[in-house]
Enzyme design. Sequence first.
Site: not given
Ligand code: AGP
Length: 613
Positions: A490, A486, A27, A74, A493, A2, A100-101, A608, A509
């Site tokens: 990408k 990775e 975020r 959120w 997501e 949030c 937040n939390g 984010k 396998h």
């Molecule tokens: C990556 O594209 C994602 N947004 C997510 O996997 C991110 O890398 C992960 O949540 C870790 O975030 P951080 O690097 O802020 O700890």
Amino acid sequence: MCGIVGYIGEQNATPIILNGLKRLEYRGYDSAGVAVLEDGEIQVRRDAGKLGRLFTLVDSQPVAGKLGIGHTRWATHGEPNARNAHPHMGATGEVVLVHNGIVENYLELKDELQAEGVTFNSDTDTEVIVHLVERYLSQDVDLEQAARQALNQLQGHHGIVMFSSRQPDRIVAARIGNAGGVVVGFGKGEMFVASDLPAILEHTREVVFLESGQMAVVSREGLAMNGLDGQSLDYQVDTVAWDPVAAEKGEYRHFMQKEIHEQVRSLTDTIAGRVDFDNSRILLPDLNLDADFARQIEKIFIIACGTAGYAGMVGKTLIERIARVPVEFDIASEFRYRDPLVTDKHVVLAISQSGETADTLAAMAEGRARGATLWSIVNAVGSQAMRIADGHITMQSGPEIGVASTKAYTAPLVDLYMLAILLGDLRGVLGEDERRALVAELRMVPEWASACLERESEVLAVAEEIADMEHCLYLGRGINTATAYEGALKLKEISYIHAEGYPAGEMKHGPIALVDADMPVIAIAPRDPWYEKMISQIEQAKARGGKVVAVATEGDTVIPTLADHVLWVPETPWMLSPVFTVIPLQLLAYHIASLRGLDVDQPRNLAKSVTVE
Ligand code: AGP
């Protein structure tokens, strides 16, 4: 995660708060609201959905005042609707707060309050906090004392900001644990509070980051910092170097595209000041690392989540190969629950763009509890992961706004390469010639990144070919296995395509059963020690009718005869190859998602920074 923005001063708080929330949109959120003190009364405007709806609501029902707070939520407890959106008021209408939390003990607190006759107006856990504050405020204590008594009853991690019409000369803010940051900004006769720097950077660069367990009383005159036990605390004012324009899209359609192209700059910046090219030495002073300590390290545990985790996988190979230190890699959310064999001869190295990821911070705490030295590689200056570590390396990438991490993946790869050289040098396991050769390669990193980006139009052409696929396999070996993970992350997501990264050697396998004309295979096959193995993988995929897109080294004459499409990267040392093999995959994911008309910067279901477990 949030977003929070607060203001107290002589200007109208409403536009300052709304614009600040806009800078925190990246975020991720699903409702938003603002509360302003107008003519002695607290006025609240809030709605489900994106900020545009809140702006429309405020236009139709204007509110103005010199004290206010705002929030983008959120949803965790309670539907994302107007009723559950923050800010929340209690029964008296004299206290309002944003949070937040997660209040982990909110059910028992809610029962207790309801037994006292309190009526709840939302399904949120947050609402118990404002009722608790009101309970104590009725006992003739000031807002800060009432807030402290309330917060000391909460379990979980929290960032909280509140004000009361009974004491309109102050905002009270507090941080408990790791539910995302709380930062106080200093103006002239005005003060700002936020959950993250971009919300207030256009107003001030003089800031104080709250640590866990701290409560800030913010008035027009300044800041008083106390502990949750009431004792007065000193604080350090940081001056932020960030340029607020850096958090703008510029001529790009999306932040993600801008940040992919910023990698020439961010890689330059992550190296700047850290390499003495004349003497071929690495300088990482914030790590507080000397030869004695370097020599007694018996193992390094790298812990991180998501993209940062894949950077950690590459880091394992680099540190073991260059510095000859045993390294274990753990996804942070697994590390803390596997009873890791960590001692005071070990280092726990966290990698995190935001520095606020709850799983990563919890894993750091686990390492600390077992006696390890904590290091972190972070992008967000002043973040928790930076502040609680014994030593850190900043990524120097500037604000990363797109939810899908790009420049904050390649920067830590180079940071890990430099760390490996420094460790090998201090431990005396790296010969002069080898060290000089490894250091010299760093000069070319920005140029190699630029060479990858110059081929964007070729990547777009491939994206247009495969944008309608529903499944995709990414295959890599050795140091580029992480690149496969990775690249797949990408794509999935931001395009919502089911993409899977796999160690190429594992295909026989089982997974090769998946390969047919409808299952494109992305094969990462640069000239590295595993090149021949990847050639064989490409041949096996083609033999089963698979469509193959290969990432290959410029000048390769074999792969173009095998693959359907080739994404070219420059010839580089294999230990730095993951920095470059990922760039065409970032661009491929970006263009496929754009072609599919999706919200590239704020993909569905994602935030984010994940500050809840
Ligand atoms: C990556 O594209 C994602 N947004 C997510 O996997 C991110 O890398 C992960 O949540 C870790 O975030 P951080 O690097 O802020 O700890």
